[in-house]
Design an enzyme around this catalytic site. Sequence first.
Site, mmCIF file in Angstrom:
data_model
loop_
_atom_site.group_PDB
_atom_site.id
_atom_site.type_symbol
_atom_site.label_atom_id
_atom_site.label_comp_id
_atom_site.label_asym_id
_atom_site.label_seq_id
_atom_site.Cartn_x
_atom_site.Cartn_y
_atom_site.Cartn_z
ATOM 1 N N SER A 121 -3.365 -9.164 -0.371
ATOM 2 C CA SER A 121 -3.612 -7.735 -0.202
ATOM 3 C C SER A 121 -2.497 -7.062 0.571
ATOM 4 O O SER A 121 -2.465 -5.837 0.666
ATOM 5 C CB SER A 121 -4.901 -7.530 0.607
ATOM 6 O OG SER A 121 -5.990 -8.101 -0.046
ATOM 7 N N HIS A 142 -2.153 -7.980 -7.757
ATOM 8 C CA HIS A 142 -3.181 -7.610 -6.783
ATOM 9 C C HIS A 142 -4.367 -6.958 -7.478
ATOM 10 O O HIS A 142 -4.344 -5.776 -7.826
ATOM 11 C CB HIS A 142 -2.569 -6.664 -5.721
ATOM 12 C CG HIS A 142 -3.537 -6.259 -4.665
ATOM 13 N ND1 HIS A 142 -3.573 -4.996 -4.120
ATOM 14 C CD2 HIS A 142 -4.523 -6.951 -4.049
ATOM 15 C CE1 HIS A 142 -4.545 -4.940 -3.224
ATOM 16 N NE2 HIS A 142 -5.134 -6.109 -3.166
ATOM 17 N N ASN A 192 -3.886 -0.591 -0.237
ATOM 18 C CA ASN A 192 -4.334 -0.962 1.110
ATOM 19 C C ASN A 192 -3.529 -0.293 2.222
ATOM 20 O O ASN A 192 -4.006 -0.167 3.346
ATOM 21 C CB ASN A 192 -4.327 -2.481 1.274
ATOM 22 C CG ASN A 192 -5.478 -3.091 0.499
ATOM 23 O OD1 ASN A 192 -6.537 -2.498 0.392
ATOM 24 N ND2 ASN A 192 -5.260 -4.265 -0.064
HETATM 25 P P1 NAD Z 1 -12.848 -15.369 0.263
HETATM 26 O O1 NAD Z 1 -12.976 -15.702 1.700
HETATM 27 O O2 NAD Z 1 -14.046 -14.919 -0.505
HETATM 28 O O3 NAD Z 1 -12.234 -16.610 -0.563
HETATM 29 C C1 NAD Z 1 -11.122 -17.340 -0.149
HETATM 30 C C2 NAD Z 1 -11.252 -18.742 -0.744
HETATM 31 O O4 NAD Z 1 -10.030 -19.466 -0.497
HETATM 32 C C3 NAD Z 1 -12.382 -19.559 -0.109
HETATM 33 O O5 NAD Z 1 -13.245 -20.031 -1.136
HETATM 34 C C4 NAD Z 1 -11.645 -20.679 0.601
HETATM 35 O O6 NAD Z 1 -12.364 -21.905 0.624
HETATM 36 C C5 NAD Z 1 -10.377 -20.791 -0.259
HETATM 37 N N1 NAD Z 1 -9.282 -21.495 0.407
HETATM 38 C C6 NAD Z 1 -8.864 -21.394 1.696
HETATM 39 N N2 NAD Z 1 -7.838 -22.241 1.918
HETATM 40 C C7 NAD Z 1 -7.614 -22.900 0.746
HETATM 41 C C8 NAD Z 1 -6.691 -23.923 0.346
HETATM 42 N N3 NAD Z 1 -5.827 -24.429 1.222
HETATM 43 N N4 NAD Z 1 -6.743 -24.362 -0.917
HETATM 44 C C9 NAD Z 1 -7.627 -23.864 -1.798
HETATM 45 N N5 NAD Z 1 -8.531 -22.899 -1.488
HETATM 46 C C10 NAD Z 1 -8.521 -22.422 -0.229
HETATM 47 O O7 NAD Z 1 -11.676 -14.274 0.195
HETATM 48 P P2 NAD Z 1 -11.389 -13.204 -0.985
HETATM 49 O O8 NAD Z 1 -12.021 -11.918 -0.623
HETATM 50 O O9 NAD Z 1 -11.666 -13.824 -2.305
HETATM 51 O O10 NAD Z 1 -9.808 -12.995 -0.802
HETATM 52 C C11 NAD Z 1 -8.875 -13.877 -1.397
HETATM 53 C C12 NAD Z 1 -7.525 -13.192 -1.516
HETATM 54 O O11 NAD Z 1 -7.664 -12.002 -2.300
HETATM 55 C C13 NAD Z 1 -6.925 -12.749 -0.177
HETATM 56 O O12 NAD Z 1 -5.527 -12.873 -0.243
HETATM 57 C C14 NAD Z 1 -7.330 -11.289 -0.104
HETATM 58 O O13 NAD Z 1 -6.467 -10.526 0.705
HETATM 59 C C15 NAD Z 1 -7.189 -10.897 -1.559
HETATM 60 N N6 NAD Z 1 -7.943 -9.704 -1.937
HETATM 61 C C16 NAD Z 1 -9.196 -9.491 -1.412
HETATM 62 C C17 NAD Z 1 -9.886 -8.338 -1.751
HETATM 63 C C18 NAD Z 1 -11.245 -8.081 -1.171
HETATM 64 O O14 NAD Z 1 -11.721 -6.939 -1.238
HETATM 65 N N7 NAD Z 1 -11.940 -9.069 -0.633
HETATM 66 C C19 NAD Z 1 -9.335 -7.417 -2.658
HETATM 67 C C20 NAD Z 1 -8.071 -7.691 -3.204
HETATM 68 C C21 NAD Z 1 -7.374 -8.835 -2.834
#
Ligand code: NAD
Length: 293
Positions: A121, A142, A192
């Site tokens: 993000s 993204h 963002n």
């Molecule tokens: P989340 O916490 O729901 O999921 C993250 C996942 O990554 C978890 O299942 C965790 O176990 C896994 N993980 C952590 N370390 C790991 C590793 N070493 N190997 C494999 N898996 C691993 O988070 P999310 O909301 O899905 O966010 C994920 C990404 O997407 C981030 O970079 C976030 O900034 C981005 N993002 C999030 C949003 C949002 O609104 N939540 C929107 C756009 C982008």
Amino acid sequence: MAFEIRKIGIVGSGQMGSGIAQVSALAGFDVIMNDLSEDRIHGAIAKIDGNLNRLVERDALSAADKATAIARIKPAPTFNDLADADLVIEAATENEEVKRAILAEVCLPLKAETIIATNTSSISITRLASTTNRASRFIGIHFMNPVPRMQLVELIRGIATEDETFTAARAYIEKLHKTVTVSEDFPAFIVNRILLPMINEAIYTLYEGVGTVDAIDTAMRLGANHPMGPLQLADFIGLDTCLSIMQVLHEGLADSKYRPCPLLVKYVEAGWLGRKAQRGFYDYRSGAPIPTR
Ligand code: NAD
């Protein structure tokens, strides 16, 4: 002939990774999913199965198309299991150390032409690209949350991203019937950079006692016509992700106007990470969300 993406590997099967898997499988891509444990991967596939069943119940998807889509999604417990992907999307926790460790390792078993993308993000695409063995085939893709409902995808080139990588990534997004905007590689890109300071300001408003959770969210829903209040949105994004984005803006742009609100820090320290933890600015444990302040 242009490089064509058919098989998508996903690292991180949380909110975003599972959404990306769902829309990719529905659009006809094969999907292989990785996370820290097989349980998490199977949990994500079960969640996607539930989402698709709801679409079938609403007549938005046929039972046959649902069965085809879910059969396209397979677990990939190790990075070696991602070896035949054409595009690997890193969607793990928003933490630069976590992402650097993943990217340095995940590229090793991949085919030379495989493209690697990050769904970060906020973190610099150029800096993340430098941890891989293929900066020219690295790009920021993204997606927005929730992936199945949100129309926009930001594409961000790193300094070394080559045109073929960009073109292939854009063709993939177009097959998902989503709209691309192109952002330059500056902290938090476009969406963002604008959205998170607004959410952070809403948390300051709460912190300073200007209003309650309910007053702030109602004010912005009915007073600014936002579909969701900023604190509800923060819970939806995940408070750890919100904090991490504010830290990247604060450090990357070196401007005190981006300092994360101490109350946001406190909620993250408490493990009150929002919806995914059942508690954040609202408590979701008994069904209807109850404001926590
Ligand atoms: P989340 O916490 O729901 O999921 C993250 C996942 O990554 C978890 O299942 C965790 O176990 C896994 N993980 C952590 N370390 C790991 C590793 N070493 N190997 C494999 N898996 C691993 O988070 P999310 O909301 O899905 O966010 C994920 C990404 O997407 C981030 O970079 C976030 O900034 C981005 N993002 C999030 C949003 C949002 O609104 N939540 C929107 C756009 C982008």
